[in-house]
Write a protein that holds these residues in place. Structure first.
Motif, mmCIF file in Angstrom:
data_model
loop_
_atom_site.group_PDB
_atom_site.id
_atom_site.type_symbol
_atom_site.label_atom_id
_atom_site.label_comp_id
_atom_site.label_asym_id
_atom_site.label_seq_id
_atom_site.Cartn_x
_atom_site.Cartn_y
_atom_site.Cartn_z
ATOM 1 N N LEU A 64 0.833 -1.198 0.000
ATOM 2 C CA LEU A 64 0.000 0.000 0.000
ATOM 3 C C LEU A 64 0.870 1.251 0.000
ATOM 4 O O LEU A 64 0.600 2.217 -0.737
ATOM 5 N N THR A 65 1.905 1.242 0.811
ATOM 6 C CA THR A 65 2.811 2.392 0.906
ATOM 7 C C THR A 65 3.448 2.703 -0.436
ATOM 8 O O THR A 65 3.493 3.866 -0.878
ATOM 9 N N LYS A 66 3.932 1.689 -1.112
ATOM 10 C CA LYS A 66 4.590 1.899 -2.400
ATOM 11 C C LYS A 66 3.600 2.384 -3.455
ATOM 12 O O LYS A 66 3.936 3.218 -4.302
ATOM 13 N N ALA A 67 2.369 1.869 -3.392
ATOM 14 C CA ALA A 67 1.356 2.298 -4.359
ATOM 15 C C ALA A 67 1.002 3.772 -4.176
ATOM 16 O O ALA A 67 0.911 4.532 -5.151
ATOM 17 N N ILE A 68 0.806 4.180 -2.921
ATOM 18 C CA ILE A 68 0.505 5.590 -2.652
ATOM 19 C C ILE A 68 1.675 6.470 -3.066
ATOM 20 O O ILE A 68 1.493 7.538 -3.660
ATOM 21 N N ALA A 69 2.885 6.024 -2.758
ATOM 22 C CA ALA A 69 4.071 6.801 -3.127
ATOM 23 C C ALA A 69 4.140 6.992 -4.644
ATOM 24 O O ALA A 69 4.430 8.098 -5.131
ATOM 25 N N ALA A 70 3.854 5.928 -5.381
ATOM 26 C CA ALA A 70 3.913 6.019 -6.843
ATOM 27 C C ALA A 70 2.829 6.936 -7.399
ATOM 28 O O ALA A 70 3.063 7.682 -8.355
ATOM 29 N N ASP A 71 1.669 6.911 -6.779
ATOM 30 C CA ASP A 71 0.562 7.730 -7.274
ATOM 31 C C ASP A 71 0.831 9.227 -7.132
ATOM 32 O O ASP A 71 0.381 10.018 -7.969
ATOM 33 N N PHE A 72 1.554 9.614 -6.074
ATOM 34 C CA PHE A 72 1.650 11.039 -5.759
ATOM 35 C C PHE A 72 3.079 11.570 -5.741
ATOM 36 O O PHE A 72 3.315 12.675 -5.263
ATOM 37 N N VAL A 73 4.014 10.805 -6.307
ATOM 38 C CA VAL A 73 5.421 11.205 -6.261
ATOM 39 C C VAL A 73 5.659 12.535 -6.976
ATOM 40 O O VAL A 73 6.537 13.309 -6.586
ATOM 41 N N THR A 74 4.895 12.832 -8.003
ATOM 42 C CA THR A 74 5.097 14.090 -8.733
ATOM 43 C C THR A 74 4.346 15.260 -8.109
ATOM 44 O O THR A 74 4.428 16.383 -8.600
ATOM 45 N N GLN A 75 3.608 14.991 -7.013
ATOM 46 C CA GLN A 75 2.816 16.051 -6.374
ATOM 47 C C GLN A 75 3.340 16.397 -4.975
ATOM 48 O O GLN A 75 2.634 17.010 -4.179
ATOM 49 N N ASN A 76 4.565 15.982 -4.694
ATOM 50 C CA ASN A 76 5.239 16.325 -3.437
ATOM 51 C C ASN A 76 4.596 15.709 -2.197
ATOM 52 O O ASN A 76 4.808 16.198 -1.087
ATOM 53 N N LEU A 77 3.808 14.653 -2.400
ATOM 54 C CA LEU A 77 3.296 13.885 -1.265
ATOM 55 C C LEU A 77 4.064 12.577 -1.198
ATOM 56 O O LEU A 77 4.015 11.773 -2.129
ATOM 57 N N ARG A 78 4.777 12.401 -0.104
ATOM 58 C CA ARG A 78 5.610 11.214 0.069
ATOM 59 C C ARG A 78 4.902 10.199 0.967
ATOM 60 O O ARG A 78 4.056 10.555 1.781
ATOM 61 N N CYS A 79 5.263 8.926 0.817
ATOM 62 C CA CYS A 79 4.694 7.877 1.658
ATOM 63 C C CYS A 79 5.755 6.819 1.904
ATOM 64 O O CYS A 79 6.319 6.256 0.952
ATOM 65 N N ASN A 80 6.063 6.580 3.170
ATOM 66 C CA ASN A 80 7.058 5.591 3.550
ATOM 67 C C ASN A 80 6.503 4.679 4.632
ATOM 68 O O ASN A 80 5.506 4.986 5.284
ATOM 69 N N ALA A 81 7.164 3.537 4.829
ATOM 70 C CA ALA A 81 6.742 2.564 5.835
ATOM 71 C C ALA A 81 7.850 2.377 6.858
ATOM 72 O O ALA A 81 9.025 2.226 6.495
ATOM 73 N N LEU A 82 7.483 2.379 8.124
ATOM 74 C CA LEU A 82 8.416 2.138 9.215
ATOM 75 C C LEU A 82 8.324 0.674 9.622
ATOM 76 O O LEU A 82 7.223 0.163 9.873
ATOM 77 N N CYS A 83 9.473 0.017 9.687
ATOM 78 C CA CYS A 83 9.517 -1.412 10.007
ATOM 79 C C CYS A 83 10.367 -1.632 11.260
ATOM 80 O O CYS A 83 11.583 -1.828 11.174
ATOM 81 N N PRO A 84 9.742 -1.564 12.436
ATOM 82 C CA PRO A 84 10.517 -1.743 13.667
ATOM 83 C C PRO A 84 10.884 -3.199 13.913
ATOM 84 O O PRO A 84 10.259 -4.129 13.384
ATOM 85 N N GLY A 85 11.895 -3.369 14.761
ATOM 86 C CA GLY A 85 12.162 -4.664 15.351
ATOM 87 C C GLY A 85 11.229 -4.875 16.526
ATOM 88 O O GLY A 85 10.124 -4.339 16.572
#
Length: 261
Positions: free
Chosen positions: A173-194
């Motif tokens: 989901l994170t990668k899909a959102i990031a791809a959709d809005f990468v040219t509109q300055n909206l970033r999306c990343n995922a945090l993966c804790p231990g």
């Protein structure tokens, strides 16, 4: 030679001044620590949780205001989005850990895991992305941070079927959102804790047949030889919500003590 003091090298990029950040599951654990850290970095923080009693722990903290929110209630999400100003950052922190292999995973547990770990994020993003895009257009950048896990597409763990599958979905989901809005300055990343020492983890340890051994086992799988604290996570949370990470999007950021080396 450069002066490597963070406040000099990064300037104001690592601050959250003039930013409005919403955090779910902010009543305790990583969510509460993140709310405090974001407020300390200058943000106006909207701290939400389904449990209003837990939110009282944040009462009176400068920069934090609290709202009760059930992230599985789409009407409540939409109502909150309509009531708040446009956000600069959204941290989807709510989630649940189901214990058991696929043989111990009944439909009710699977559906609850999907609903809380994935569908709630879909609904939160759907409700708040329009405002985030408006802020990105006027301010230059906005950010979504989704709570995933090292137990996901990154690594399989025993008795984590529902959790691993749903957290892998969060990464997708994170990668899909990031791809959709990468040219509109909206970033999306995922945090993966231990494995993080939180009230939720302590509850799982206490509920184990042998709590002492369970805690030892959790610690043993961390190559650094200890559990993470919530404060091990918060600097990364602030960074990913700040302009200091303005060239990062669609990434799974592991803070796992070396488990996935």
């Amino acid at each position: 030679m450069a002066n490597w003091r963070g406040d000099v090298i990064m300037g104001t990029d690592m601050t959250l001044s003039n930013k409005t950040i919403l955090i779910t599951a902010a009543g305790q654990g990583i969510g509460a620590a993140s709310a405090r850290a974001c407020a300390a970095a200058g943000a106006r923080v909207i701290a939400t949780d389904i449990n209003g009693d837990l939110l009282t722990n944040l009462s009176g903290v400068h920069g934090i205001e609290t709202r009760v929110l059930d992230v599985t209630d789409v009407a409540a999400i939409d109502a909150l989005a309509a009531d708040l100003p446009d956000l600069d950052g959204l941290f989807n922190c709510a989630g649940v850990v189901h214990h058991g292999s696929i043989l111990a995973l009944d439909d009710a547990a699977w559906e609850f895991s999907v609903n809380l770990n994935v569908t709630s994020m879909v609904r939160m993003c759907r409700a708040f992305v329009p405002g985030l895009l408006r802020r990105a257009d006027s301010e230059g950048t906005a950010s979504i941070l989704n709570m995933a896990s090292m137990a996901s597409s990154e690594k399989g763990f025993k008795d984590r079927t529902a959790y691993g599958a749903t957290k892998a979905a969060v990464i997708g989901l994170t990668k899909a959102i990031a791809a959709d809005f990468v040219t509109q300055n909206l970033r999306c990343n995922a945090l993966c804790p231990g494995t993080v020492d939180t009230p939720a983890l302590q509850g799982r340890i206490a509920g184990a047949p042998d709590p002492v051994q369970a805690e030892k086992d959790f610690i043993a799988r961390q190559p650094m030889g200890r559990l993470a604290t919530v404060d091990d996570l918060t600097p990364t949370v602030v960074h990913l919500l700040s302009d200091g990470s303005s060239f990062m999007t669609g990434q799974t950021v592991l803070v796992d003590g070396g488990v996935t080396i």
